[in-house]
Design an enzyme around this catalytic site. Structure first.
Site, short mmCIF file in Angstrom:
data_model
loop_
_atom_site.label_atom_id
_atom_site.label_comp_id
_atom_site.label_asym_id
_atom_site.label_seq_id
_atom_site.Cartn_x
_atom_site.Cartn_y
_atom_site.Cartn_z
N GLU A 177 0.80 -1.23 0.00
CA GLU A 177 0.00 0.00 0.00
C GLU A 177 0.83 1.29 0.00
O GLU A 177 0.82 2.04 0.98
CB GLU A 177 -0.94 0.02 1.21
CG GLU A 177 -1.95 -1.11 1.21
CD GLU A 177 -3.00 -0.97 2.30
OE1 GLU A 177 -2.83 -0.10 3.20
OE2 GLU A 177 -3.99 -1.70 2.27
N GLU A 364 -5.48 -8.39 1.07
CA GLU A 364 -5.98 -8.08 2.41
C GLU A 364 -7.47 -7.76 2.34
O GLU A 364 -7.91 -7.05 1.43
CB GLU A 364 -5.29 -6.84 3.01
CG GLU A 364 -3.90 -7.07 3.51
CD GLU A 364 -3.29 -5.83 4.16
OE1 GLU A 364 -4.06 -4.95 4.64
OE2 GLU A 364 -2.06 -5.75 4.20
C1 FCB Z 1 -3.98 -2.05 5.80
C2 FCB Z 1 -2.56 -2.41 6.18
C3 FCB Z 1 -2.46 -3.49 7.23
C4 FCB Z 1 -3.53 -3.33 8.29
C5 FCB Z 1 -4.89 -3.18 7.67
C6 FCB Z 1 -6.02 -3.07 8.67
O1 FCB Z 1 -4.02 -0.76 5.30
O2 FCB Z 1 -1.86 -2.84 5.05
O3 FCB Z 1 -1.17 -3.49 7.76
O4 FCB Z 1 -3.21 -2.31 9.13
O5 FCB Z 1 -4.90 -2.06 6.85
#
Ligand code: FCB
Length: 473
Positions: A177, A364
């Protein structure tokens, strides 16, 4: 969807996805490892940031976190017991290279060798993120992401990772990210290293974009059979009203939050929709246009929520503002993020339209809700409903023929959630941070039952192989 809803007939099975669909869980080094000064590990920007008063909820920190540094074996065993076939984790740069460049740490290399070998021993495929936000402090002291020298430092670090682990690790992600670590860490100052303003943000963006492709190129050379990706945060953006102004504001927010890093990597340059981004030119050299491009094997997209955006005269540069979910009368998580499953579908659809994106993997997705232990159990119906509803949307995208080929839940165990400390719990497994005890939540139990057929299938295949060889003996 109400808070307690669990789809009454949740009829999704792993075999509704393709056989080679990838299932896993994701973590990040600083959020789980602890061992922040063990052996010769160097200081990272997160080690430093957490020590600054007022930066983190209740002055919490990741010095011990989930103690994964010492408990990796039992955690990986638990993962195996939960039928999870793929584990995404990140490497800590300052554990491997205490000063960020120059000498490497044998203790750091040994640690990740142990983790990788233990995954493989348990039949779990390791997926490595090279950089998940924990820059060595020594490099930050020299300007960090705002200094163009970061490209050389990063290349050295990627080379070290590839050479030490590339013989066994075939799945790699270069950055986690970049929009978040440049936006939160270099514009808003709410994440490490706490830098603020355009003068930090713009060079950090450009150098991160260059490192994203440079890292890909190094992996390609060093690990010739590697599958290489990088990951992007993304959220569906909805204009608050249908007025021209709000629609225009939403378009700018989309360019900033969803398109800023993918488009240069595809050779499309930085989005033109935001005037202020044109100032990146100041940091650009003629050869950069081609150096920004890399042919990733997959794109990791990370989606949690959607954003509603409105026009705002008072917001500098962007003239666009996010309407807080807590002011919109919608279901939210402990992060105050809206629960909005169609967003994940919309993001798959959006990234699917880029011709040169070969594969999309959800690297994620997850949610934080209040958890409590009742009679030794953690019942988390809201997280379970979130997981199931989002998976349904991933399945819808798959069914419609989009290039979606995997899903990693965020996250395995509760952990240190950056500036929010330990309050938001995202884990499928509850962690009692007083004694490091793990309790699989009902969402985790459900995920492991959902994944069980994969495990049964794998052991049958193994058995068949053994039967065949016995037959021929
Ligand atoms: C994302 C991050 C991860 C975690 C989630 C909730 O932005 O990559 O490390 O904090 O959010």
């Amino acid at each position: 969807m109400t808070n307690e809803t669990i789809p009454p007939h949740f009829e999704l099975h792993t075999n509704d996805f393709e056989n080679d669909f990838i299932w896993g869980v994701s973590t990040a080094a600083y959020q789980i490892e602890g061992g922040h000064t063990i052996h010769d590990k160097g200081e990272s920007i997160w080690d430093r940031f957490v020590s600054q008063k007022g930066s983190i909820f209740r002055e919490q920190h990741g010095e011990i976190a989930c103690d994964f540094y010492h408990r990796y074996e039992s955690d990986i065993e638990l993962m195996k017991a939960m039928n999870i076939p793929n584990f995404r984790f990140s490497l800590s740069w300052s554990r491997l290279m205490p000063q960020g460049d120059g000498a490497s740490s044998q203790a750091g290399i040994d640690f990740y060798n142990r983790v990788i070998d233990y995954c493989l021993k348990c039949g779990i495929t390791p997926w490595i993120t090279i950089y998940h936000w924990d820059l060595p402090q020594n490099l930050e002291d020299k300007g960090g992401w705002t200094n163009r020298d970061i490209i050389g430092w990063f290349e050295g670090y990627v080379r070290l990772c590839a050479r030490h682990f590339g013989d066994r690790v075939k799945h790699w992600m270069v950055l986690n990210e970049p929009m978040v670590f440049t936006g939160a860490g270099h514009f808003l100052g709410v994440h490490a290293p706490g830098r603020k303003g355009l003068k930090n943000f713009l060079p950090a963006v450009h150098h991160a974009a260059l490192c994203q492709s440079a890292g890909g190129r190094i992996l390609r050379v060093e690990v010739t059979d590697a599958i290489i990706g990088t990951t992007f945060s993304c959220s569906q953006i909805t204009p608050r009203t249908k007025t021209k102004k709000d629609i225009h504001a939403a378009r700018k927010a989309d360019a900033l939050l969803n398109r800023l890093f993918i488009e240069p990597s595809l050779g499309l340059g930085y989005p033109k929709d935001i005037k202020i981004l044109q100032r990146i030119e100041k940091f650009q050299r003629p050869e950069d246009a081609k150096d920004l491009v890399f042919d990733f094997d997959f794109i990791g997209i990370q989606n949690y929520t959607r954003e509603v955006v409105r026009h705002s005269y008072t917001t500098p540069y962007l003239r666009a503002k996010i309407v807080k979910a807590t002011n919109r009368n919608v279901q939210t998580t402990l992060m105050d993020w809206e629960v909005y499953p169609p967003s994940i579908y919309a993001m798959i659809a959006k990234f699917n339209t880029y011709k040169n994106v070969k594969k999309i993997i959800i690297t994620e997705n997850g949610s934080a809700f209040q958890d409590s232990i009742v009679e030794g159990k953690v019942h988390d119906p809201q997280r379970l409903a979130y997981l199931q509803h989002y998976l349904k949307e991933v399945h819808r995208a798959k069914n419609e023929g989009f290039k979606i080929s995997g899903y990693f839940a965020w996250t395995f165990t509760d952990n240190f959630e950056w500036a929010e400390g330990y309050r938001p719990r995202f884990g499928l497994v509850y962690v009692d941070f007083k004694n490091q005890k793990r309790i699989v939540k009902s969402s985790g139990k459900w995920y492991s039952e959902f994944l069980r057929p994969l495990f049964d299938q794998a052991s049958n295949e193994k058995k068949e192989k053994t039967d065949v060889s016995t037959g021929f003996d």
